[in-house]
Design a protein around this motif. Structure first.
Motif, mmCIF file in Angstrom:
data_model
loop_
_atom_site.group_PDB
_atom_site.id
_atom_site.type_symbol
_atom_site.label_atom_id
_atom_site.label_comp_id
_atom_site.label_asym_id
_atom_site.label_seq_id
_atom_site.Cartn_x
_atom_site.Cartn_y
_atom_site.Cartn_z
ATOM 1 N N LYS A 9 -45.732 -60.205 -29.467
ATOM 2 C CA LYS A 9 -46.041 -59.305 -30.580
ATOM 3 C C LYS A 9 -45.408 -59.798 -31.878
ATOM 4 C CE LYS A 9 -45.912 -54.880 -29.706
ATOM 5 N NZ LYS A 9 -45.456 -53.533 -29.264
ATOM 6 N N GLY A 10 -45.427 -61.121 -32.052
ATOM 7 C CA GLY A 10 -44.927 -61.717 -33.283
ATOM 8 C C GLY A 10 -43.428 -61.887 -33.349
ATOM 9 N N GLN A 11 -42.682 -61.488 -32.330
ATOM 10 C CA GLN A 11 -41.229 -61.605 -32.320
ATOM 11 C C GLN A 11 -40.796 -62.620 -31.263
ATOM 12 O OE1 GLN A 11 -39.198 -60.020 -34.516
ATOM 13 N NE2 GLN A 11 -41.020 -59.101 -35.469
ATOM 14 N N GLU A 34 -49.203 -58.947 -25.389
ATOM 15 C CA GLU A 34 -50.431 -59.680 -25.107
ATOM 16 C C GLU A 34 -50.449 -60.247 -23.689
ATOM 17 O OE1 GLU A 34 -48.204 -60.086 -27.479
ATOM 18 O OE2 GLU A 34 -48.001 -62.181 -28.147
ATOM 19 N N LYS A 47 -42.749 -65.893 -27.587
ATOM 20 C CA LYS A 47 -43.119 -64.997 -28.688
ATOM 21 C C LYS A 47 -44.000 -63.885 -28.140
ATOM 22 C CE LYS A 47 -44.168 -66.624 -32.745
ATOM 23 N NZ LYS A 47 -44.896 -67.271 -33.884
#
Length: 255
Positions: A160-162, A136, A158
């Protein structure tokens, strides 16, 4: 008993100076038999030594003439493409030279400075270095991404969710020029399936001036507090319209 002569015969011989003895003549004769001491700096150089020196100078001059790049710093620039020599018709030898695009120049800069952490496929290293493909921060507005590249990033982030928090993104504002930062960002925003807008050197120069009073690296909180928008003055994305804040650019329609 024989009495010793109180007055021994004189050791002086004919041809001697007054007071000299045969012992002095013997010393002089020994000195005359010795070779003269060599004097430093007067011996001629060996012809073989002159030949070796000449070959060394010729070889060194030929090497510098071939590989010195005219003693220009451009020869050390990985993105620099030397101009081709003119051909018989006045044009470049072998036809017109193809100029590299910003993304092509950026790919070279990425390989030299960023690939070790983010990998050639843009996927990064799980748990250590975040990916650039589909990130993002990469596909969003160019402002946040440029802030990270210019000033660096510290602390967990964070993507991509990681979560990634074991590595530090170093600042590049004192290492890369505005043009190189713009080129590498353009490459990262247009490869691995990314289709975000390109970045220009003028945009980076304007943001660099804006961030001049911020000496330290940013944290994720600082980056997310900045508007997710393109730096003013840039070109639209490949799809023709710039992406909205927080959204990735749409892919260009097929030709």
């Amino acid at each position: 008993m024989n009495e010793q002569n109180p007055n021994p015969p004189s050791m002086t011989r004919q041809g001697m100076d007054y007071g000299e003895t045969s012992d002095v003549h013997e010393v002089h004769a020994a000195i005359q038999r010795e070779k003269r001491e060599p004097r430093v700096g007067l011996e001629p150089l060996s012809m073989w030594l002159i030949v070796v020196y000449g070959l060394a100078l010729f070889t060194g001059g030929a090497y510098l003439g071939r590989f010195s790049g005219n003693f220009s710093g451009d020869s050390l620039d990985i993105a620099y493409i030397p101009p081709k020599k003119a051909g018989p018709g006045g044009g470049a030898a072998g036809g017109p030279e193809k100029e590299l695009t910003p993304a092509e120049r950026g790919k070279k800069i990425f390989a030299a400075n960023c690939q070790t952490c983010h990998q050639a496929n843009g996927q990064g290293v799980p748990g250590q270095y975040p990916p650039l493909a589909g990130s993002e921060f990469t596909t969003g507005g160019s402002r946040r991404m440029a802030m990270i590249v210019l000033k660096g990033l510290q602390g967990p982030v964070k993507v991509k969710g990681q979560m990634y928090g074991s590595a530090v993104m170093q600042p590049w504002d004192k290492t890369l020029t505005d043009q190189k930062i713009a080129d590498v960002m353009t490459y990262e925003r247009s490869d691995w399936g990314n289709t975000a807008s390109p970045v220009t050197a003028e945009q980076i120069a304007a943001l660099r001036k804006e961030l001049a009073s911020h000496p330290e690296s940013y944290s994720e909180h600082d980056i997310l507090a900045a508007p997710d928008e393109d730096i003013p003055g840039g070109a639209p994305a490949a799809g023709g319209q710039p992406p909205k804040p927080g959204e990735a650019a749409k892919p260009a329609p097929p030709k």
